[in-house]
Design a protein around this motif. Sequence first.
Motif, mmCIF file in Angstrom:
data_model
loop_
_atom_site.group_PDB
_atom_site.id
_atom_site.type_symbol
_atom_site.label_atom_id
_atom_site.label_comp_id
_atom_site.label_asym_id
_atom_site.label_seq_id
_atom_site.Cartn_x
_atom_site.Cartn_y
_atom_site.Cartn_z
ATOM 1 N N ALA A 166 0.957 -1.249 -0.052
ATOM 2 C CA ALA A 166 0.057 -0.054 0.025
ATOM 3 C C ALA A 166 0.904 1.080 -0.150
ATOM 4 C CB ALA A 166 -0.946 0.019 1.406
ATOM 5 N N ALA A 167 2.187 1.132 0.774
ATOM 6 C CA ALA A 167 2.813 2.194 0.779
ATOM 7 C C ALA A 167 3.354 2.664 -0.828
ATOM 8 C CB ALA A 167 4.064 2.405 1.781
ATOM 9 N N ALA A 168 3.844 1.608 -1.460
ATOM 10 C CA ALA A 168 4.317 1.570 -2.769
ATOM 11 C C ALA A 168 3.286 2.176 -3.739
ATOM 12 C CB ALA A 168 4.902 0.155 -3.096
ATOM 13 N N VAL A 169 2.310 1.816 -3.572
ATOM 14 C CA VAL A 169 0.974 2.197 -4.485
ATOM 15 C C VAL A 169 0.899 3.596 -4.157
ATOM 16 C CG1 VAL A 169 -1.290 2.035 -4.992
ATOM 17 C CG2 VAL A 169 0.049 -0.020 -4.629
ATOM 18 N N GLU A 170 0.768 4.093 -2.936
ATOM 19 C CA GLU A 170 0.750 5.623 -2.518
ATOM 20 C C GLU A 170 1.760 6.450 -3.234
ATOM 21 O OE1 GLU A 170 0.767 6.098 1.594
ATOM 22 O OE2 GLU A 170 -1.345 5.192 1.941
ATOM 23 N N ARG A 171 2.767 5.822 -3.526
ATOM 24 C CA ARG A 171 3.819 6.690 -4.228
ATOM 25 C C ARG A 171 3.924 6.248 -5.717
ATOM 26 N NH1 ARG A 171 4.384 5.770 0.876
ATOM 27 N NH2 ARG A 171 5.346 7.250 2.201
ATOM 28 N N GLY A 172 2.962 5.815 -6.340
ATOM 29 C CA GLY A 172 2.733 5.321 -7.655
ATOM 30 C C GLY A 172 3.909 4.190 -8.012
ATOM 31 N N ILE A 173 4.343 3.412 -6.918
ATOM 32 C CA ILE A 173 5.139 2.038 -7.485
ATOM 33 C C ILE A 173 4.184 0.963 -7.371
ATOM 34 C CG2 ILE A 173 6.909 0.848 -6.717
ATOM 35 C CD1 ILE A 173 7.923 3.632 -5.211
ATOM 36 N N GLU A 174 4.195 0.123 -8.521
ATOM 37 C CA GLU A 174 3.387 -0.773 -8.777
ATOM 38 C C GLU A 174 4.384 -2.082 -8.371
ATOM 39 O OE1 GLU A 174 0.195 -1.566 -9.344
ATOM 40 O OE2 GLU A 174 -0.254 0.607 -9.550
ATOM 41 N N ILE A 175 3.767 -3.041 -7.198
ATOM 42 C CA ILE A 175 4.445 -4.119 -6.795
ATOM 43 C C ILE A 175 3.293 -5.052 -6.418
ATOM 44 C CG2 ILE A 175 4.200 -3.228 -4.481
ATOM 45 C CD1 ILE A 175 6.916 -4.407 -3.821
ATOM 46 N N ALA A 234 5.704 -8.174 -2.752
ATOM 47 C CA ALA A 234 5.672 -7.447 -1.190
ATOM 48 C C ALA A 234 5.660 -8.528 -0.113
ATOM 49 C CB ALA A 234 4.276 -6.689 -1.146
ATOM 50 N N ARG A 235 5.092 -9.711 -0.480
ATOM 51 C CA ARG A 235 5.132 -10.814 0.669
ATOM 52 C C ARG A 235 6.698 -11.305 0.589
ATOM 53 N NH1 ARG A 235 0.119 -14.692 0.407
ATOM 54 N NH2 ARG A 235 -1.356 -13.436 1.586
#
Length: 97
Positions: A49-58, A63-64
């Motif tokens: 979620a933190a990555a997505v908030e910054r426009g980073i797709e993971i 992530a796991r």
Amino acid sequence: MDDQTQTELEAAAFRHLVAHLQARTDVQNIDMMNLAGFCRNCLSKWYRAAAVERGIEITDAAARERIYGMPYEEWKARHQREATPEQKAAFQQANGH
């Protein structure tokens, strides 16, 4: 304390937590959920979620893997045990089921 220093300290604490959880494979996720209300899977979701908030797709899998230190399926095969009836009951009670 300035914001950059605080961010660096928080990042260091996060890395230490992740390393600790990777080393403590004896601690099961259900125990963490029952005692602390979160587990490795929760942490991986927060990371994503933190990555997505910054426009980073993971992906969830990536992530796991960052949290577990290996692919999730591999971690489960190596370290996850079947939850006991007591663990399941505690989980049900803690989560209002």
